[in-house]
Scaffold this motif. Sequence first.
Motif, PDB file in Angstrom:
ATOM      1  N   PRO A  13      49.281  42.497  38.356  1.00 25.58           N
ATOM      2  CA  PRO A  13      49.040  43.290  39.560  1.00 25.58           C
ATOM      3  C   PRO A  13      47.741  42.816  40.229  1.00 25.58           C
ATOM      4  O   PRO A  13      46.892  42.199  39.585  1.00 25.58           O
ATOM      5  N   LEU A  14      47.609  43.123  41.532  1.00 29.55           N
ATOM      6  CA  LEU A  14      46.415  42.691  42.263  1.00 29.55           C
ATOM      7  C   LEU A  14      45.560  43.887  42.664  1.00 29.55           C
ATOM      8  O   LEU A  14      46.078  44.990  42.886  1.00 29.55           O
ATOM      9  N   THR A  15      44.270  43.650  42.792  1.00 27.78           N
ATOM     10  CA  THR A  15      43.376  44.685  43.328  1.00 27.78           C
ATOM     11  C   THR A  15      43.493  44.671  44.857  1.00 27.78           C
ATOM     12  O   THR A  15      44.153  43.793  45.430  1.00 27.78           O
ATOM     13  N   ASP A  16      42.820  45.622  45.519  1.00 27.16           N
ATOM     14  CA  ASP A  16      42.853  45.665  46.992  1.00 27.16           C
ATOM     15  C   ASP A  16      42.332  44.379  47.607  1.00 27.16           C
ATOM     16  O   ASP A  16      42.754  43.963  48.684  1.00 27.16           O
ATOM     17  N   SER A  17      41.411  43.723  46.891  1.00 26.40           N
ATOM     18  CA  SER A  17      40.859  42.477  47.446  1.00 26.40           C
ATOM     19  C   SER A  17      41.691  41.255  47.059  1.00 26.40           C
ATOM     20  O   SER A  17      41.280  40.116  47.296  1.00 26.40           O
ATOM     21  N   GLY A  18      42.857  41.505  46.460  1.00 25.25           N
ATOM     22  CA  GLY A  18      43.774  40.393  46.180  1.00 25.25           C
ATOM     23  C   GLY A  18      43.467  39.629  44.906  1.00 25.25           C
ATOM     24  O   GLY A  18      44.047  38.576  44.639  1.00 25.25           O
ATOM     25  N   MET A  19      42.561  40.170  44.085  1.00 24.40           N
ATOM     26  CA  MET A  19      42.243  39.502  42.816  1.00 24.40           C
ATOM     27  C   MET A  19      43.110  40.099  41.708  1.00 24.40           C
ATOM     28  O   MET A  19      43.573  41.240  41.828  1.00 24.40           O
TER      29      MET A  19
END
Length: 304
Positions: free
Chosen positions: A267-273
């Motif tokens: 899964p990704l964080t809001d910042s795409g990491m």
Amino acid sequence: MENKSRFRLGEIQGKRLARKIVTLPTLPTVAAKMMQIIDHPETSARDLSAVIRSDHVIASRLLKLANSAYYGLRRQVANLDMAVVLLGFENIRNLTLSLSVIESFSRNWRGHFDYSEFWEHAYACGVAAQMFVSEIQPGKAADAFAAGLIHDIGKLILSQFAPDHFDAVIEHIEQHPSCDFDRAEREVLGISHAQLGAWLAEKWNFPASLAQAIALHHTPEEGRDTALLPWAVHTADYLVHQLGIGFDAGVAMPTLNQNVAEMLCLPLTDSGMPDFEPFAGRLFQLLAQADSFFHFLHKEEIQC
Ligand SMILES: [Fe+2]
Ligand SMILES: [Fe+2]
């Protein structure tokens, strides 16, 4: 074996290091014999346990592990035949390889290399790699554990068989704190612990997928698209470093490849990491559950 020529000692011939490591430990016979028969379609559980029984030390350790809380088997595993049937060929192969690697490197301790912490790092990487792989390819989870556990054997080769080279790498990192271990080795020695470890894994006839995972754990992008293990071990190594579990000689943080999220379906964080938070919690849980396995290795095998 696939890619057999890739990690041959030829790569490091002509270097002083090659002369130092020609007398590497041999793999215990039980593991070598097991590798010869395990993929044969006619090999039975009884054949496998007969091979294991030829090495009393490994046989009794395997039986103890089969009965440890790590496997959570509901009944007492009374003998090796039963252990092979209940744990399966893959698990037995990986346990035998892991115990053999630890055994092979247990006689030549050096004073200032902390083997206990080294194996704690290695063990946590095994559990983490298994955690990532069991989400997407459960059939490869046992291989992921073994790959994570032995991914840094190249560091053991260096620390035990070429200690002055090992010290030169550490010194280089101390002078260049932003340089990670892998890069420092290439700059100082012209070869990395990943290449050295893979070379030994091939020399010992380990499955090609394990040798490849060792070789590429810092550079998974160099493998085939479908090869999951190098990505899992690479990500496990990063996460375990991040969480400060155990010690991995060369304190600089390994660089995380940007494609891990895609390769491991993270899964990704809001910042795409990649979002490692849920995995970190889960890893600590798994490590607590599997504590008996690590303590078994720690107390019985890793005595400095
Ligand atoms: Fe490494
Ligand atoms: Fe590592």
